[in-house]
Design a protein around this motif. Structure first.
Motif, PDB file in Angstrom:
ATOM      1  N   ASP B 197       2.830   6.812   8.878  1.00 22.34           N
ATOM      2  CA  ASP B 197       4.125   6.870   8.203  1.00 22.34           C
ATOM      3  C   ASP B 197       3.903   6.359   6.783  1.00 22.34           C
ATOM      4  O   ASP B 197       3.780   5.155   6.570  1.00 22.34           O
ATOM      5  N   PRO B 198       3.834   7.279   5.790  1.00 19.37           N
ATOM      6  CA  PRO B 198       3.469   6.828   4.433  1.00 19.37           C
ATOM      7  C   PRO B 198       4.504   5.878   3.828  1.00 19.37           C
ATOM      8  O   PRO B 198       4.167   5.054   2.982  1.00 19.37           O
ATOM      9  N   ALA B 199       5.767   5.968   4.286  1.00 22.33           N
ATOM     10  CA  ALA B 199       6.812   5.123   3.686  1.00 22.33           C
ATOM     11  C   ALA B 199       6.537   3.644   3.935  1.00 22.33           C
ATOM     12  O   ALA B 199       6.906   2.793   3.131  1.00 22.33           O
ATOM     13  N   ASN B 200       5.908   3.337   5.062  1.00 23.15           N
ATOM     14  CA  ASN B 200       5.679   1.929   5.382  1.00 23.15           C
ATOM     15  C   ASN B 200       4.241   1.497   5.156  1.00 23.15           C
ATOM     16  O   ASN B 200       3.836   0.444   5.628  1.00 23.15           O
ATOM     17  N   TYR B 201       3.476   2.335   4.465  1.00 22.20           N
ATOM     18  CA  TYR B 201       2.077   1.972   4.255  1.00 22.20           C
ATOM     19  C   TYR B 201       1.935   1.091   3.027  1.00 22.20           C
ATOM     20  O   TYR B 201       2.481   1.365   1.971  1.00 22.20           O
ATOM     21  N   GLN B 202       1.195   0.015   3.190  1.00 29.24           N
ATOM     22  CA  GLN B 202       0.885  -0.860   2.066  1.00 29.24           C
ATOM     23  C   GLN B 202      -0.583  -1.240   2.193  1.00 29.24           C
ATOM     24  O   GLN B 202      -0.990  -1.747   3.242  1.00 29.24           O
ATOM     25  N   THR B 203      -1.346  -1.013   1.149  1.00 22.96           N
ATOM     26  CA  THR B 203      -2.788  -1.237   1.210  1.00 22.96           C
ATOM     27  C   THR B 203      -3.124  -2.598   1.814  1.00 22.96           C
ATOM     28  O   THR B 203      -2.677  -3.622   1.308  1.00 22.96           O
ATOM     29  N   ARG B 204      -3.902  -2.562   2.863  1.00 22.17           N
ATOM     30  CA  ARG B 204      -4.408  -3.778   3.519  1.00 22.17           C
ATOM     31  C   ARG B 204      -3.317  -4.699   4.066  1.00 22.17           C
ATOM     32  O   ARG B 204      -3.596  -5.833   4.425  1.00 22.17           O
ATOM     33  N   VAL B 205      -2.066  -4.221   4.103  1.00 22.57           N
ATOM     34  CA  VAL B 205      -0.996  -5.075   4.603  1.00 22.57           C
ATOM     35  C   VAL B 205      -0.363  -4.471   5.847  1.00 22.57           C
ATOM     36  O   VAL B 205      -0.196  -5.147   6.867  1.00 22.57           O
ATOM     37  N   SER B 206      -0.008  -3.209   5.766  1.00 21.81           N
ATOM     38  CA  SER B 206       0.655  -2.617   6.917  1.00 21.81           C
ATOM     39  C   SER B 206       0.418  -1.118   6.985  1.00 21.81           C
ATOM     40  O   SER B 206       0.378  -0.429   5.963  1.00 21.81           O
ATOM     41  N   MET B 207       0.245  -0.622   8.199  1.00 21.37           N
ATOM     42  CA  MET B 207       0.158   0.812   8.426  1.00 21.37           C
ATOM     43  C   MET B 207       0.847   1.083   9.763  1.00 21.37           C
ATOM     44  O   MET B 207       0.488   0.499  10.777  1.00 21.37           O
ATOM     45  N   ASP B 208       1.859   1.961   9.719  1.00 22.15           N
ATOM     46  CA  ASP B 208       2.564   2.309  10.950  1.00 22.15           C
ATOM     47  C   ASP B 208       2.094   3.679  11.426  1.00 22.15           C
ATOM     48  O   ASP B 208       2.037   4.625  10.643  1.00 22.15           O
TER      49      ASP B 208
END
Lengths: 337, 526
Positions: B197-208
């Motif tokens: 889910d690209p909307a909730n992706y943050q480098t090295r922090v979160s990936m859904d």
């Protein structure tokens, strides 16, 4: 007053320019080859050389500096050589988290520290004074990473009342992004449950981060109030029959607090750097952890941008503090003329 | 009521005023606490964290599964090789769909390999010496041909490194001839069992991740697949362990500190998965720098490391002694190899001989450790103490991976000694002994011993070019024997991967490639 504000703002500019140059120089003397990091584990020397050329790392240092200044002036921080994404975008994602945490800590430090200092001064050498002194010595002496772990053990593990890590519950996730501040965005989205969840997640990191600041502010308030209490006008006010509370809260505190306000400005810088450890322990996705990752992976582009952004925020906070000081004590703006 | 309970009651009462988030009716997603890669682009990076994306979001023509890892046909249903080992033909399965619903064809495979070679990042390194972009062609809608410039046996072993990307999804995002790299760093264009889910992706922090119901392998193997995955790396070891014990995360990384294993196992809701991996712990010696250009000096150091003390006491027996460059559980190892043992008397004799030959044993020797990896410090400190007993002065220099690996580009800047692991990038002796001791790889961190032996070079090159597994086995054994005798490095142990898991995670299957991160095999107990 307007002239005073303008002057403060103009004074901040050369400082920021100096920062741009200084950070660039520093970023080039830290060890590590960003191209090698970027190329990855199995890369060959030829691959690394190609990347070095691609990112302009093989150009003369002066040329690189000029390019850098030009980019910063246009707000373009380039692409992170670590993640391949625009640095500005990554910082925009992370800055609100750090600011939310820092402001929460500053809020706690100021609005607990000032009353504590005031009460301590009014009970000079009494039991409350001793208690506050103990608290302020402890607050400055206790290492934040130790305190953080202790708070986690007590409130998350033992009592099971506060979450251990992160900004929000993983199952619910973040509210739709408007400002990036979860506390604000959850209210904008009309989700008080998310707001409370975010507040619960904020509690432990903010307390950890605020403690040294709280201690400093309490001490400065205490000594400021004690000093002011010796002034003649207090004696006159007392003689004129002003009540103890009214005297302390309005006349004494306003005079005593200018020193404290200066401290708040300085503290903000300390809080931002203190946030590095606190963010790491609580998995707070802010600029502090971003900077650490940038250092470990020799991502100088990200590092330069973080330093710049923090510098700008710091400058803005200090101008604000100067203005606040002038509002509290008009003599400050007068003197500056 | 004891003080502890009183304190607990008072604090609980105080905090009870804060409302608690409502419990969710749905199943809580799987929370994966392992490290995330720097970028989601599978062609831009190849390290241990990136394998999580490779295995779950993308598919390759072949895939490693199980332990010891087996190469299983994945997107490809089969392949053929020409007699000279140069032409490889792969046939794709039918009905493979990308996440956007479009069908995967041979053109996507060709595009992916060309993109990989053009971007020329780490995962390309296994292919660039033998494969040119124009030699990857589609011979039909489902058939792809690779023509190598010279025979290269590890070719098939390296095939799982390459994710097949959806060129139609990438096309609108290509800018400045970048192959869509900026976009793909934070998005996905795969066919894998889960989509990002690209909307909730943050480098090295979160990936859904959300399950992709139309994955070409289907879901018949798993009655209760996991629908939602939240990858949330936990930075600090202490927080990671606490978060697992508390159930905030379902899995730690696979390097759980050995002193935490018992604690995690004792907890009613957590356990530790222990699996022998293929990850060798090595203390490097720079064979170009005196005294390490002297074989006796190297043997002196090899006998001065307390293998048993380190493996059994410091690491609590949670590793396996590995006396050569290849992991024990890989093929190509001589069966008769007896690892060097800790013996300060033997060490002293070798050192005396080296000194007599003029080797500067007395000089201060630097060992570089990776500061953020506790074990490298522990090993160096133990080594320092033992070497002091035979009159050798070892200085420990804290450093970082990024810094050391850039220093290994030249022999002069390569440290006297440094400590690291060699993980499984592909399952072939080439990944270890081949790339570590063939002098053609000098300048890469893997070959940072700067070892040169013409006979070994010949053996390793023949092994690389031969397609006959029995012959290769022989050649690797021979080369390893020779390398072992020259003692260019100090090989310490093969890793037991230790991953903390909550007990609700079921179906976890470990493989050295990907460290057990293949989510499609897992389910969650209620």
């Amino acid at each position: 007053m307007a002239r005073y504000v303008l002057r403060r703002l103009l004074l901040a500019l050369p400082a920021l320019f100096g920062l741009v140059i200084l950070t660039f120089v520093l970023s080039r003397v830290i060890p590590g080859d960003p191209a090698a990091t970027l190329a990855g584990d199995g890369a060959t020397p030829a691959q690394i050389a190609e990347l070095r050329a691609q990112y302009g790392l093989d150009r003369p240092i002066l040329e690189q500096a000029v390019i850098h200044v030009r980019q910063v002036l246009t707000g373009d921080f380039g692409r992170s050589i670590f993640s391949g994404r625009p640095v500005a975008e990554e910082i925009a994602q992370r800055l609100p988290a750090t600011l939310e945490l820092t402001f929460a800590a500053l809020f706690l430090a100021t609005f607990l520290g000032i009353p504590l200092g005031l009460v301590a001064a009014l009970n000079h050498n009494g039991p409350v004074d001793h208690l506050v002194r103990l608290l302020s010595v402890g607050g400055l002496a206790i290492a934040s990473f130790w305190l953080a772990i202790m708070l986690q053990l007590v409130f998350s593990m033992d009592l099971d009342v506060l979450p251990l890590r992160g900004r929000v519950d993983v199952a619910t996730g973040l509210p739709p992004r408007v400002t990036g501040f979860v506390l604000v965005d959850s209210l904008v989205a009309g989700r008080p449950d998310m707001f409370m969840d975010a507040l619960r997640h904020l509690a432990l990191p903010a307390i950890t981060l605020s403690l040294p600041g709280l201690a400093t502010i309490a001490r400065f308030t205490r000594s400021g109030v004690l000093e002011t209490l010796q002034k003649d006008f207090v004696l006159y006010a007392r003689a004129a029959g002003y009540g103890r509370i009214r005297l302390a809260a309005i006349y004494v505190l306003r005079n005593a607090v200018t020193l404290v306000v200066t401290q708040v400005g300085l503290l903000f810088g300390a809080l931002i750097s203190g946030a590095v450890a606190v963010e790491a322990i609580f998995d707070w996705p802010g600029l502090g952890t971003y900077a650490v990752q940038a250092i470990l992976s020799a991502d100088y582009k990200a590092l330069l941008a973080v330093t710049m952004v923090v510098g700008v925020v710091y400058a803005v906070v200090n101008v604000t503090v100067d203005v606040a000081q002038a509002l509290i004590d008009p003599r400050v703006a007068e003197d500056a003329r | 009521m004891g003080f502890r309970r009183l304190r607990a009651a008072v604090l609980a009462a105080a905090i009870a005023t804060l409302p608690v988030a409502p419990t969710l009716a749905q199943q809580r997603p799987l929370v994966w606490g392992d490290t995330l890669p720097a970028t989601l682009d599978p062609h831009a990076i190849f390290d241990v964290p990136s394998q999580f994306v490779l295995l779950n979001v993308y598919d390759g023509l072949y895939r490693y599964q199980g332990n010891p890892p087996q190469l299983v046909p994945w997107l490809a249903e089969s392949h053929t090789t020409s007699a000279d080992g140069l032409t490889w033909d792969f046939t794709l399965r039918e009905g493979i769909r990308f996440h956007d619903g479009s069908a995967m064809t041979a053109d996507d495979v060709v595009y992916s390999f060309r993109r990989l070679l053009a971007m020329n990042r780490a995962p390309a390194a296994a292919f660039t010496p033998v494969l040119r972009a124009e030699n990857v062609t589609a011979t039909g809608p489902r058939t792809v041909r690779f023509v190598l410039s010279s025979p290269y046996a590890p070719f098939l072993s390296a095939i799982p490194l390459v994710a097949i990307v959806n060129q139609r999804a990438l096309a609108p995002h290509v800018a400045n001839n970048d192959w869509g790299a900026t976009w793909l760093a934070a998005n996905s264009a795969g066919s894998g069992a889960y989509r990002v889910d690209p909307a909730n992706y943050q480098t090295r922090v979160s990936m859904d991740l959300a399950r992709f119901p139309d994955h070409f392998m289907g879901w018949g193997h798993n009655q209760r697949p996991i629908e939602q995955v939240r990858a949330r790396p936990v930075l600090e070891t202490s927080t990671r362990v606490l978060a697992l014990l508390r159930g905030e995360i379902d899995a730690t990384d696979s390097y759980l500190p050995t002193d935490q294993v018992e604690r995690v196992d004792r907890n009613a809701r957590t356990r530790v998965a222990r699996d022998e991996s293929m990850r060798v712990f090595i203390i490097r010696m720079n064979n170009r720098k005196p005294p390490f250009d002297n074989r006796d000096a190297r043997l002196c150091f090899a006998h001065a490391f307390n293998y048993q003390g380190f493996n059994e006491v410091i690491l609590r027996g949670l590793v396996v002694r590995n006396g050569g460059p290849n992991p024990n559980n890989l093929w190509g190892n001589p069966p008769d190899l007896t690892p060097y043992a800790f013996n300060l008397e033997t060490a002293r004799q070798h050192c005396d001989r080296a000194r007599a030959a003029g080797a500067p044993i007395g000089r201060e020797i630097e060992i570089h450790i990776q500061s953020e990896l506790e074990q490298t410090t522990q090993a160096a400190q133990m080594f320092q103490a033992d070497l002091r007993r035979i009159g050798i002065n070892l200085r420990i220099v804290p450093n970082t991976w990024a810094n050391i690996t850039s220093a290994t580009a030249r022999a002069e800047s390569t440290p006297d000694m440094w400590i690291h692991w060699v993980s499984t990038y592909f399952v072939d002796p080439e990944n270890w002994v081949g790339q570590m001791y063939d002098s053609q790889f000098h300048g890469t961190w893997k070959a940072s011993a700067w070892y040169t032996n013409a006979e070994v070079d010949t053996l390793l090159r023949r092994a690389r070019a031969s397609l006959d597994r029995a012959e290769r086995e022989q050649l690797y054994q021979q080369a390893t024997r020779q390398i072992f005798a020259d003692s260019p490095d100090i090989w310490v142990y093969n890793t037991l991967n230790l991953r903390g898991l909550t007990r609700r995670v079921e179906g976890y299957q470990f493989s050295p490639v990907g460290s057990g991160g293949e989510i499609r095999l897992m389910s969650l107990a209620n």
